[in-house]
Design an enzyme around this catalytic site. Sequence first.
Site, PDB file in Angstrom:
ATOM      1  N   CYS A 165       0.805  -1.231   0.000  1.00 40.27           N
ATOM      2  CA  CYS A 165       0.000   0.000   0.000  1.00 40.27           C
ATOM      3  C   CYS A 165       0.838   1.281   0.000  1.00 40.27           C
ATOM      4  CB  CYS A 165      -0.947   0.007   1.192  1.00 40.27           C
ATOM      5  SG  CYS A 165      -2.174  -1.307   1.145  1.00 40.27           S
ATOM      6  N   HIS A 197      -3.134   7.578   2.832  1.00 35.95           N
ATOM      7  CA  HIS A 197      -3.555   6.262   2.345  1.00 35.95           C
ATOM      8  C   HIS A 197      -4.932   5.962   2.936  1.00 35.95           C
ATOM      9  CE1 HIS A 197      -3.772   2.164   1.276  1.00 35.95           C
ATOM     10  NE2 HIS A 197      -3.464   1.672   2.465  1.00 35.95           N
ATOM     11  N   ASN A 241     -10.020   0.431   0.324  1.00 33.80           N
ATOM     12  CA  ASN A 241      -8.557   0.497   0.260  1.00 33.80           C
ATOM     13  C   ASN A 241      -8.107  -0.025  -1.103  1.00 33.80           C
ATOM     14  OD1 ASN A 241      -5.821   0.134   0.501  1.00 33.80           O
ATOM     15  ND2 ASN A 241      -5.896  -0.887   2.488  1.00 33.80           N
TER      16      ASN A 241
END
Length: 322
Positions: free
Chosen positions: A114, A249, A279
């Site tokens: 990520c 994020h 996500n």
Amino acid sequence: MGTYARIIGTGGYLPESQRTNEDISLLVDTSDAWILERTGIKSRRIAAADESAASMAEIAARQAIEVAGIAAEEIDAIIVATGTPDRVYPSTACLLQHRLGIQQCVGFDVQAACSGSIFALSIADQYIKTGMYRKVLVVGSEICSRVVDWTDRGTCILFGDGAGALLLEASAEPGVLSTHIHSDGQYEELLYLPNPQVASALTKDDVGFINMRGNEVFKVAVNTLGRIVDETLAANNLDKTAIDWLVPHQANIRIIEATARKLKMSMEQVVVTLQHQGNTSSASVLLALNEAVRDGRIQRGQILLLEAFGAGFTWGSALIKY
Ligand code: COA
């Protein structure tokens, strides 16, 4: 006077199909209320059967190129962050290069889960600062829905598909002010995606699904993101009040809120996109940036703090004068 990497275009792509919390509650024992309260997510996008990290990357990249008003052939390097590449090799960057019809540039992938887009941005920044390249395309593209176990309620509620892109150009004006990237491999077992064909003999990871100990990941993420905020401000000799926008994020609203509290920022100054896209791993920060640039929230001259955390663990930040 130094050379800065300046953002000259952003782009993003989200697949058409939405999967809501209600849809997921038909697959596993969960509810809209639980997911919303614990994560902030309402729905996520799921790529169609004929889409892939490369195809989504192309759409986001073309948008960034169009906004920048340059010809694709002017790009010197393509750096793609992805944990869900179409093929292990060639890299998604090579596939994207071909899709964009570019012959004379270098392309390679970065794998930092990520945090991938921040790592890619940091690499691009170094190339531009040293004068090696003048225009670099950075893309994060992920097809998480194909590596999520749709029977595991601890992970399937979180992830979604999409791609984000940005184009950086060498400029005398700032620019990326600093980037900070880190990794710590001791947390491998808390969050990982096996590569079953290769790993099975060693680890018995015979299916390629995301494995996560969510609660433990959560705690490390909150602490780590707090530290990287301090590191970024100290490196630039800046007070937290100098930051106009936090572009985090998009993993969990509670992690984002903790970082905003640390910065004493109101949530009005935080770009939050996770409610409608979940996500999207390495695409997430770039998608959030693109959304806030396009809707006019982020304005030229403002100071942006981008940050991410992911498997590895990896984490990173970028301070940018937009
Ligand atoms: N629906 C309903 N209940 C669920 C659930 C779901 N989707 N997922 C877990 N639960 C249950 C658990 O089984 C547990 O039940 P128990 O108390 O009876 O054992 C309870 O909820 C609490 O579980 P826990 O894992 O402690 O919940 P949490 O508050 O930590 O929320 C996450 C789970 C996954 C939402 C959260 O940990 C998270 O977001 N972690 C970070 C993930 C992340 O950011 N990953 C990517 C990093 S890039």
